[in-house]
Design a protein around this motif. Structure first.
Motif, PDB file in Angstrom:
ATOM      1  N   LYS A 312       0.835  -1.205   0.000  1.00 22.80           N
ATOM      2  CA  LYS A 312       0.000   0.000   0.000  1.00 22.80           C
ATOM      3  C   LYS A 312       0.868   1.253   0.000  1.00 22.80           C
ATOM      4  N   ARG A 313       1.942   1.227   0.792  1.00 15.95           N
ATOM      5  CA  ARG A 313       2.821   2.397   0.849  1.00 15.95           C
ATOM      6  C   ARG A 313       3.456   2.650  -0.519  1.00 15.95           C
ATOM      7  N   PHE A 314       3.837   1.590  -1.161  1.00 18.97           N
ATOM      8  CA  PHE A 314       4.514   1.716  -2.453  1.00 18.97           C
ATOM      9  C   PHE A 314       3.558   2.265  -3.517  1.00 18.97           C
ATOM     10  N   THR A 315       2.360   1.741  -3.557  1.00 17.63           N
ATOM     11  CA  THR A 315       1.396   2.212  -4.561  1.00 17.63           C
ATOM     12  C   THR A 315       0.842   3.585  -4.201  1.00 17.63           C
ATOM     13  N   LEU A 316       0.812   3.917  -2.900  1.00 18.90           N
ATOM     14  CA  LEU A 316       0.361   5.250  -2.488  1.00 18.90           C
ATOM     15  C   LEU A 316       1.262   6.326  -3.090  1.00 18.90           C
ATOM     16  N   ALA A 317       2.556   6.042  -3.169  1.00 23.01           N
ATOM     17  CA  ALA A 317       3.478   7.007  -3.765  1.00 23.01           C
ATOM     18  C   ALA A 317       3.120   7.262  -5.226  1.00 23.01           C
ATOM     19  N   LEU A 318       2.728   6.228  -5.944  1.00 18.91           N
ATOM     20  CA  LEU A 318       2.311   6.400  -7.341  1.00 18.91           C
ATOM     21  C   LEU A 318       1.069   7.279  -7.426  1.00 18.91           C
ATOM     22  N   ARG A 319       0.090   7.012  -6.560  1.00 20.10           N
ATOM     23  CA  ARG A 319      -1.155   7.797  -6.594  1.00 20.10           C
ATOM     24  C   ARG A 319      -0.888   9.251  -6.233  1.00 20.10           C
ATOM     25  N   ARG A 362       8.073   6.168  -6.322  1.00 21.26           N
ATOM     26  CA  ARG A 362       8.337   6.603  -4.945  1.00 21.26           C
ATOM     27  C   ARG A 362       9.632   7.404  -4.880  1.00 21.26           C
ATOM     28  N   GLN A 363      10.645   6.966  -5.584  1.00 19.88           N
ATOM     29  CA  GLN A 363      11.896   7.713  -5.617  1.00 19.88           C
ATOM     30  C   GLN A 363      11.694   9.113  -6.206  1.00 19.88           C
ATOM     31  N   LEU A 364      10.964   9.184  -7.299  1.00 17.32           N
ATOM     32  CA  LEU A 364      10.743  10.467  -7.958  1.00 17.32           C
ATOM     33  C   LEU A 364       9.935  11.408  -7.071  1.00 17.32           C
ATOM     34  N   LEU A 365       8.917  10.883  -6.426  1.00 24.08           N
ATOM     35  CA  LEU A 365       8.107  11.700  -5.518  1.00 24.08           C
ATOM     36  C   LEU A 365       8.977  12.250  -4.386  1.00 24.08           C
ATOM     37  N   THR A 366       9.836  11.404  -3.853  1.00 22.94           N
ATOM     38  CA  THR A 366      10.718  11.824  -2.761  1.00 22.94           C
ATOM     39  C   THR A 366      11.647  12.948  -3.196  1.00 22.94           C
ATOM     40  N   ILE A 367      12.306  12.780  -4.348  1.00 23.12           N
ATOM     41  CA  ILE A 367      13.257  13.784  -4.822  1.00 23.12           C
ATOM     42  C   ILE A 367      12.537  15.092  -5.147  1.00 23.12           C
ATOM     43  N   ALA A 368      11.381  14.994  -5.763  1.00 19.73           N
ATOM     44  CA  ALA A 368      10.633  16.206  -6.129  1.00 19.73           C
ATOM     45  C   ALA A 368      10.194  16.976  -4.885  1.00 19.73           C
ATOM     46  N   LYS A 369       9.699  16.254  -3.885  1.00 20.00           N
ATOM     47  CA  LYS A 369       9.239  16.945  -2.672  1.00 20.00           C
ATOM     48  C   LYS A 369      10.402  17.549  -1.900  1.00 20.00           C
ATOM     49  N   LEU A 370      11.522  16.840  -1.851  1.00 22.73           N
ATOM     50  CA  LEU A 370      12.688  17.404  -1.176  1.00 22.73           C
ATOM     51  C   LEU A 370      13.203  18.632  -1.926  1.00 22.73           C
TER      52      LEU A 370
END
Length: 989
Positions: A312-319, A362-370
């Motif tokens: 769920k955590r992994f797919t939540l990052a996609l959503r 998830r990696q892309l979301l993390t880098i973009a938010k940081l």
């Protein structure tokens, strides 16, 4: 291993020089010769007296951590030079990571750092300018405070995407069988996650259900076996039993891995560019492509696949990436991967056309938010504190860059005893390298390869520097403490500029010392590798880029808003041989520019490490044509042994040579006529200069404990020094001077070792008088004959200990680059030696780690074949080993020598009788030819192993297997001595 704050922890850069030698070299270039200054004063200035204090502060008694004595330096410069240090200008025109200019600044000189690459420019600002400028203004304290804010916001925004307490995830790439459609997790860590015994459940077990076409994953303490059967690039489907091609060059259609990359790119494009809302089918596709296998929690590994919460955590990052994509657009690296970027070419070839495709959702979301968080912080800091606030933000942006380096689909999992964790994207390969599995950071705010690790707030705050594992803030604190109270902020300038137009930046005749380590040929294409970082930095720092770049921008045609780094005038080439002449042209222009900006008594310190003949000639030509004279050559150990991990036990250069060049007048040799190279070999002044340089080089090599490869490099550097001291009217080419100098210097290096071997170290001791006769003919042959010169040099470097003169029990294998360089410069190249059987080749193939992708078609270092070379002896005459008929072999002096050695070993009778028999067999040989061949044969017999001569256990019969017939002589322990005494009878007295 010493652990402490290292400059490299500020930000990845691809070639960093050691700081301590950089300090000593700059100081030595400024002050008069040591004879005029007490050497203890020099050591005091460098910082030796502060080593104990450094050990107390940083737990390491290293010069790097010891402050130089600027007060004493000021006294000496005023006394000897009539200048204050602040009036002495030191420039590094290719400053890179900043080691060289940092140490110049710490000494108190006016320091200028010039860089062509914008990432390196920012590293220089963070390493030199800002710590010196704001050391007393609270830069460290404010950065520490703001780092805590960044970490807190990161935890608040990102914690929901990662399992609690997890440190790393290992993901497999999922592929479907083209026959039955079953999903298969292709991973390269099975069955052992790590060899480190401290970890629990360090084995992974994957079981496949053939009926349901599904699989389960668990970790265990028990050894397991790999459930997938592989045959080269093919894998057997665990469901239907059919083999299909997994990777490599597709025999037909696309391989399974080709399809994986295309499907990954398609999924990312749908979310990022086409702005599709995530539907269940896309979530299923995500989990089909990116299969979370296991995660690390402390010293234990736990299965992730099948854990509903983790899925769920992994797919939540996609959503969330999809739902927030419009808000994040400015912080996602949407830029195309440039076609000219060779490092990233494997990604493009697989359909990854944009930088954002190097990340999973998830990696892309993390880098973009940081990146967005840092940009917001930077904008606020700049509005409140101007450049000071921008400096604070720069360190935060670097932390995001470090996270990104360990958080792409091109990372790898490392599971050795000594190193368990993520291998970063920007590791040593020449191109980006995709593994079967990849690893992903988790708990971004944690301490293991995460934002927390990148910053290391607690280590920096507590000053427990011995606990640093790579953080930025401990380095910043170290720099601030070293600059605090020094008042050096006005003595440093950092420019983004072109080193081939240096005079336009600095003016002419304005610089006292240039200390520079240039890039050489294709060793590192900085523009390519740095682009992965630039596309992130320019987004995280977008609100303040103008503040960072405008003051130091001296580069026309490039803007800080550009998605690419500048390449047009980068001093590199894209192939080792520089067939286009790009490097040669740029490098010569750069050297000419250094000459323009130096004062008449200025000094150029050129760091040189490159193992090819074309590099030596290019550097020599550039210095010579710019009117430099190389006055000194210093070996400096700079390369880590791990750099040559694929050439274990192969001779490899571990030092850089420091070429000291000045604007000295050359000696004109107007009387040199005819064949220039031959004339120079006997010219008194040329010979005397070579003797002087070699004597100094021998002393330096002994003090430095130079390896065989380093000794050879020092020999070539000495030749460069000799060649640049002379000029011949009407001679435009540098080659004749360098060739003659290389010939002479090599002979002067090798001949004394031969003499020591003959009289003292060899198994058969001969008299000084006999040694003199032998040595005279060998020296004559080396000077006259290029084949002898090349072969003898390689033989001694591989077979003989250069200090003792004794042969080695096992010859040192020689790397291809090393052999090619030596033989080409000495005039009889590796091809010629191979054709007559004087060198042998052994090919070792470094197997890639299980599952390493790209050995065949990625240009990866994994899986490459390593060629090593050995100088041979009797194989040159063997029926099976010879590559040429005797009619050709006898034209090559080393082959003639080997044949004479064979005859001396296999004839019967006393030495005098044997000698007469040899003369009768060789009636067409002149006395001179026979004397030269016999002398060289003696040298080979004195330095060859028993096994080379067939003398093991007192037998010579083994020698006959190399020959085209011939008699077998007596088998006694005195065979070697009998042969040598025989050959002495063939040399005129």
């Amino acid at each position: 291993m010493v652990v402490g704050p290292r400059l490299r922890n500020i930000h990845t850069w691809f070639a960093r020089r050691p700081t301590s030698p950089a300090r000593a070299l700059t100081l030595s270039a400024i002050l008069p010769a040591e004879e005029s200054i007490n050497s203890s004063l020099i050591k005091d200035i460098i910082g030796f007296k502060n080593l104990k204090a450094a050990a107390r502060r940083y737990n390491a008694a290293l010069i790097t951590y010891a402050n130089p004595d600027r007060v004493l330096l000021q006294e000496l410069t005023r006394k000897y030079l009539g200048k204050d240090p602040r009036d002495i200008v030191v420039v590094d025109p290719m400053a890179g990571g900043g080691s060289i200019p940092l140490e110049s600044l710490r000494l108190g000189f006016r320091t200028v750092a010039v860089e062509y690459n914008p990432v390196a420019y920012l590293i220089l600002k963070a390493t030199l300018e800002f710590p010196a400028k704001y050391a007393d203004a609270g830069l460290f304290e404010d950065t520490l405070k703001t780092a805590k804010e960044l970490l807190s916001r990161a935890k608040e925004e990102l914690s929901k995407y990662y399992g609690p307490n997890s440190e790393n995830y290992i993901l497999a790439r999922g592929v479907r069988c083209p026959v039955c459609g079953g999903l298969i997790p292709i991973q390269g860590i099975a069955p052992q996650i790590t060899k480190a015994l401290r970890f629990r459940k360090r084995y992974i077990r994957i079981e496949f259900d053939k009926e349901k076409k599904s699989f389960t994953v668990e970790t265990t303490d028990e050894k397991t076996t790999n459930p997938l059967e592989k045959r080269g690039s093919n894998v057997k489907c665990p469901y239907c039993g059919n083999f299909f091609q997994l990777r490599g060059r597709a025999k037909s259609g696309r391989t399974a891995f080709d399809r994986w990359f295309l499907e990954h790119a398609k999924l990312m494009r749908r979310v990022v560019e086409e702005l599709e809302q995530v539907i269940p089918e896309m979530e299923e596709k995500l989990l089909e492509l990116h299969i979370p296998l296991v995660k690390q929690i402390g010293n234990e590994f736990k299965a992730v696949w099948g854990d509903g919460e983790e899925m769920k955590r992994f797919t939540l990052a996609l959503r969330d990436l999809s739902s927030e994509i419009l808000d994040l657009q400015d912080y996602i690296p949407l830029d195309d991967i440039p076609g000219e970027n060779r490092w990233a070419s494997p990604a493009r070839s697989k359909g990854l056309t944009h930088w954002y495709m190097l990340y999973n959702p998830r990696q892309l979301l993390t880098i973009a938010k940081l990146s967005r968080t840092v940009a917001e912080i930077a904008e606020g800091l700049a509005s409140r504190s101007g450049e000071f606030g921008v400096a604070v933000a720069l360190y935060l942006a670097f932390a995001v860059d470090k996270v990104a380096d360990y958080n792409t689909i091109a990372t790898k999992w490392q599971g050795s005893k000594g190193k368990t964790g993520i291998g970063n994207t920007m590791r040593g390969e020449s191109t980006i390298d995709f593994r079967l599995e990849y690893a992903e950071l988790s708990e971004i705010w944690g301490s293991n390869r995460s934002l927390g690790w990148a910053l290391e707030i607690d280590v920096a705050k507590s000053r427990e520097f011995s606990k640093t594992a790579g953080g930025i803030l401990p380095v910043l604190r170290f720099l601030i403490e070293e600059f605090r109270g020094a008042d050096l902020g006005d003595r440093v300038t950092v420019y983004l500029g072109d080193a081939t137009r240096l005079s336009e930046i600095l003016g002419t005749g304005s610089v006292d010392v240039i200390n520079v380590d240039p890039p050489y040929f294709e060793q590192v294409i900085y523009s390519d590798k740095s682009e992965l970082f630039w596309v992130i930095l320019r987004r995280a720092l977008r609100p303040v880029l103008e503040v960072l770049f405008r003051p130091g921008l001296k580069l026309s045609g490039w803007s800080w808003m550009s998605p690419t780094t500048p390449r047009e005038c980068e001093v590199v080439t894209y192939d080792k041989k520089d067939t286009s002449g790009r490097f040669r042209g740029f490098f010569k222009e750069f050297i000419r520019e250094t000459y323009k900006v130096l004062e008449d008594d200025g000094v150029l310190l050129l760091w040189f490490t490159h193992p090819t003949d074309i590099a030596w000639r290019t550097v020599g030509e550039a210095l010579y044509e710019a009117d430099y004279v190389v006055t000194k050559v210093w070996p400096l150990r700079t390369e880590m042994k791990t750099r040559y991990k694929r050439q274990v036990n192969v001779i490899a250069q571990e030092t850089s040579l420091i070429l000291v060049a000045r604007k000295y007048q050359r000696r004109r040799l107007a009387e040199v006529e005819g064949k220039i190279e031959r004339a120079l070999l006997s010219h008194p002044e040329f010979v005397e200069a070579a003797k002087s340089v070699v004597e100094e080089a021998r002393r330096v090599a002994k003090e430095a404990g130079a390896s065989p490869a380093d000794m050879m490099a020092l020999m070539l550097g000495s030749a460069l020094s000799v060649a640049t001291r002379f000029e011949i009217p009407g001679l435009r080419s540098f080659d004749p001077l360098f060739n003659a100098a290389a010939t002479l210097v090599t002979e002067l290096f090798v001949a004394p070792v031969i003499g020591e071997t003959l009289v003292e170290a060899g198994p058969v001791k001969i008299s000084e008088r006999d040694s003199t006769r032998v040595l005279e003919y060998v020296r004559r042959a080396m000077l006259r004959d290029s084949a002898t010169r090349s072969y003898v040099t390689l033989w001694f470097l591989s077979r003989v200990d250069l200090e003792t003169g004794k042969y080695r029990q096992e010859p040192l294998p020689l790397s291809y680059d090393f052999v090619q360089t030596v033989t080409k410069i000495l005039g009889y190249d590796i091809k010629g030696l191979k054709e007559v059987g004087l060198v042998g080749i052994s090919i070792t193939e470094e197997s890639s780690e299980e599952g390493g992708e790209g050995a065949e078609d990625e240009g990866s270092e994994e899986g490459r074949k390593t060629r090593v070379y050995y100088p041979l002896m009797f194989e040159a005459l063997s029926t099976s080993g010879a590559k040429a008929p005797w009619s050709e072999l006898r034209a090559v002096l080393p082959c003639r020598a080997i044949y004479v050695a064979y005859l001396a070993l296999t004839e019967s009778g006393t030495p005098q009788v044997r000698a007469e028999a040899i003369r009768r067999k060789l009636p067409m040989w002149s006395a001179e030819d026979l004397a030269e061949a016999s002398s060289l044969a003696i040298v080979l017999l004195e330095t060859a192993r028993d096994v080379d001569l067939g003398l093991e256990q007192g037998q010579v019969g083994g020698l006959a297997r190399f020959m085209r017939g011939g008699s077998q002589g007596a088998s006694t322990a005195t065979s070697r001595e009998l042969a040598i005494r025989t050959l002495l009878n063939l040399i005129p007295k």
